[in-house]
Design an enzyme around this catalytic site. Structure first.
Site, short mmCIF file in Angstrom:
data_model
loop_
_atom_site.label_atom_id
_atom_site.label_comp_id
_atom_site.label_asym_id
_atom_site.label_seq_id
_atom_site.Cartn_x
_atom_site.Cartn_y
_atom_site.Cartn_z
N GLY A 11 0.72 -1.11 0.09
CA GLY A 11 0.14 -0.02 0.00
C GLY A 11 0.80 1.15 0.01
O GLY A 11 2.13 1.19 -0.02
N GLY A 37 -3.80 -2.02 -2.51
CA GLY A 37 -2.35 -1.93 -2.66
C GLY A 37 -1.97 -2.45 -4.07
O GLY A 37 -2.89 -2.80 -4.76
N ASP A 56 -4.20 -12.70 2.25
CA ASP A 56 -5.19 -11.70 3.35
C ASP A 56 -4.97 -11.93 4.67
O ASP A 56 -5.10 -13.19 5.02
CB ASP A 56 -6.62 -12.23 2.60
CG ASP A 56 -7.76 -11.27 3.25
OD1 ASP A 56 -7.37 -10.84 4.49
OD2 ASP A 56 -8.80 -11.42 2.65
N TYR A 62 1.13 -17.23 8.13
CA TYR A 62 2.00 -18.33 8.42
C TYR A 62 3.34 -17.88 7.88
O TYR A 62 3.73 -17.43 6.79
CB TYR A 62 1.76 -19.64 7.85
CG TYR A 62 3.05 -20.48 8.02
CD1 TYR A 62 3.03 -21.18 9.30
CD2 TYR A 62 3.79 -20.81 7.20
CE1 TYR A 62 3.97 -22.06 9.61
CE2 TYR A 62 4.96 -21.61 7.33
CZ TYR A 62 5.12 -22.35 8.49
OH TYR A 62 6.06 -22.96 8.86
N SER A 75 -5.12 -2.30 5.51
CA SER A 75 -6.33 -1.79 5.52
C SER A 75 -6.75 -0.80 4.44
O SER A 75 -5.90 -0.29 4.17
CB SER A 75 -6.85 -0.93 7.03
OG SER A 75 -7.91 -0.49 6.73
N LYS A 91 -13.12 -6.54 8.97
CA LYS A 91 -12.51 -7.74 9.10
C LYS A 91 -10.98 -7.69 9.07
O LYS A 91 -10.42 -8.25 9.99
CB LYS A 91 -12.89 -8.49 7.97
CG LYS A 91 -14.00 -9.27 7.97
CD LYS A 91 -14.49 -10.31 6.86
CE LYS A 91 -13.50 -11.52 6.49
NZ LYS A 91 -13.97 -12.25 5.43
N TYR A 145 -14.59 2.05 9.47
CA TYR A 145 -13.15 2.11 9.56
C TYR A 145 -12.90 2.57 11.08
O TYR A 145 -11.96 2.00 11.67
CB TYR A 145 -12.92 3.54 8.86
CG TYR A 145 -11.25 3.46 8.70
CD1 TYR A 145 -10.40 2.65 7.98
CD2 TYR A 145 -10.83 4.87 9.13
CE1 TYR A 145 -8.83 3.04 7.89
CE2 TYR A 145 -9.60 5.18 8.99
CZ TYR A 145 -8.56 4.21 8.46
OH TYR A 145 -7.13 4.48 8.25
N TYR A 159 -3.48 -7.57 24.15
CA TYR A 159 -2.36 -8.45 24.12
C TYR A 159 -1.17 -7.79 25.00
O TYR A 159 -0.28 -8.54 25.32
CB TYR A 159 -1.94 -8.56 22.75
CG TYR A 159 -2.61 -9.60 22.16
CD1 TYR A 159 -4.11 -9.78 21.75
CD2 TYR A 159 -1.90 -10.80 21.70
CE1 TYR A 159 -4.45 -10.95 21.29
CE2 TYR A 159 -2.67 -11.81 21.17
CZ TYR A 159 -4.03 -11.92 20.77
OH TYR A 159 -4.39 -13.00 20.32
N THR A 175 -2.02 11.83 5.64
CA THR A 175 -0.75 11.70 5.10
C THR A 175 -0.69 11.99 3.60
O THR A 175 -1.61 11.28 3.05
CB THR A 175 0.19 10.71 5.84
OG1 THR A 175 0.11 10.72 7.07
CG2 THR A 175 1.26 10.41 5.34
#
Ligand code: UDP
Length: 319
Positions: A11, A37, A56, A62, A75, A91, A145, A159, A175
């Site tokens: 992107g 992107g 995706d 992995y 995103s 998602k 968003y 986390y 930006t």
């Protein structure tokens, strides 16, 4: 040599990050599903210590071997894109962030979330400091968003607190720079092509709404400073020079020397009326501040648009 994963690496911001980290000596892996992107943003990086994986991040991530840093930039990011991809936007902010955090936990990697000034919504406090909780319409069209990013911030902090993952959150303000898609619907990549073609610049509303525009190289420097800091709370990175959208349109017409006029189109729903970052946290903790003026950043961005095939023939024609 650090090994780093950038999601959304093909992107606009992701590709600049990959380039910057390669120059800093990182081995870089970029993941992107190419929904907004483009390979053309990263093809110049082939041959360096760089690998691209088309994937995706909402599905599964992995990756063999150690990873030191994960920067989660996947995103849709322009209002037009996330209005066209509302479910994918939610998602990638929710499930994609969960997968990327899970990978950071498994690999013992530092995680950096690309968050946004949109978490402040249509703000009632001005300028926006990081301790402002925001004013977001969760069920409006922009909610997909804004709420995805707010959820992503909450998950990142969970986390950090629960699993002890080393996390950072950057709240990115408007930006601009090379590699924005000419048709992505945002103000600067809409206005520059319009001015180059001599067409009217499409200002939404009466153009009195404000934004504060940061040149991409400044933003990337700020993100890197945050990445290598030991700070875990959100940090605004943006350029505090605020202007109205009408002033922005006039600045672009004048920088190009175009004969274009301005037309006024309807204002999209929930379009924030004002936006300006308070960057005290970034200046004090990261010792960072933007260096490019709007004129300098626009000049570089206009030069980049002019070398695109569709604008090459026009360069100079509207002077
Ligand atoms: N805007 C505009 N004309 C355009 C595109 C955007 O007047 O062709 C306005 C938009 O309504 C908003 C501002 O410019 O007030 C910045 O829009 P952008 O999509 O660049 O970013 P964001 O709304 O996410 O800040």
């Amino acid at each position: 040599m650090p090994r780093t994963l950038v999601t959304g690496g093909a992107g606009f911001l992701g590709s600049h990050l990959c380039e910057y980290l390669l120059a800093k000596g990182h081995e870089v892996v970029a993941i992107d599903n190419l929904s907004t992107g483009s390979i053309s943003n990263i093809e110049h990086l082939q041959g360096q210590n760089f690998r691209f994986i088309k994937n995706d991040v909402t599905e599964y991530i992995y990756l063999d071997g150690d990873i030191d840093y994960i920067l989660h930039f996947a995103s849709p990011a322009s209002p037009m894109d996330y209005l066209q991809l509302p479910i994918q936007t939610m998602k990638v902010g929710a499930m994609g962030t969960h997968k990327a955090l899970g990978l950071a936990l498994a690999k013992g990697a530092t995680f950096l979330l690309a968050s946004t000034s949109e978490v402040y919504g249509d703000p009632l406090e001005h300028p926006q400091r990081e301790d402002y909780w925001g004013h977001v319409n969760p069920v409006g069209p922009r909610g997909v968003y804004d709420e995805a990013k707010r959820f992503a911030e909450a998950l990142t902090m969970a986390y950090h607190r629960y699993h002890g993952v080393d996390t950072k959150i950057v709240r990115i303000f408007n930006t601009y720079g090379p590699r924005m898609r000419p048709n992505d619907g945002r103000a600067i990549p809409a206005f520059i092509p319009q001015a180059l073609r001599g067409e009217a610049l499409t200002v939404f509303g009466d153009g009195s709404q404000t934004r504060s525009f940061c040149y991409v190289d400044d933003l990337i420097e700020g993100i890197h400073s945050l990445l290598v800091s030991d700070y875990h709370e959100p940090v605004n990175i943006g350029n505090p020079t605020e202007m109205t959208i009408k002033e922005l349109a006039e600045a672009i017409i004048s920088a190009i020397g175009s004969s274009s006029k301005v037309v006024y189109n309807p204002l999209p729903q929930d379009d924030p009326k004002i936006r300006q970052p308070n960057i005290t946290r970034a200046t004090e903790i990261l010792k960072w501040q933007p260096r490019y003026t709007l004129q300098e950043g626009l000049a570089k961005t206009i030069d980049w648009f002019k070398q695109l095939p569709e604008f090459k023939a026009l360069a100079g024609a509207n002077r």
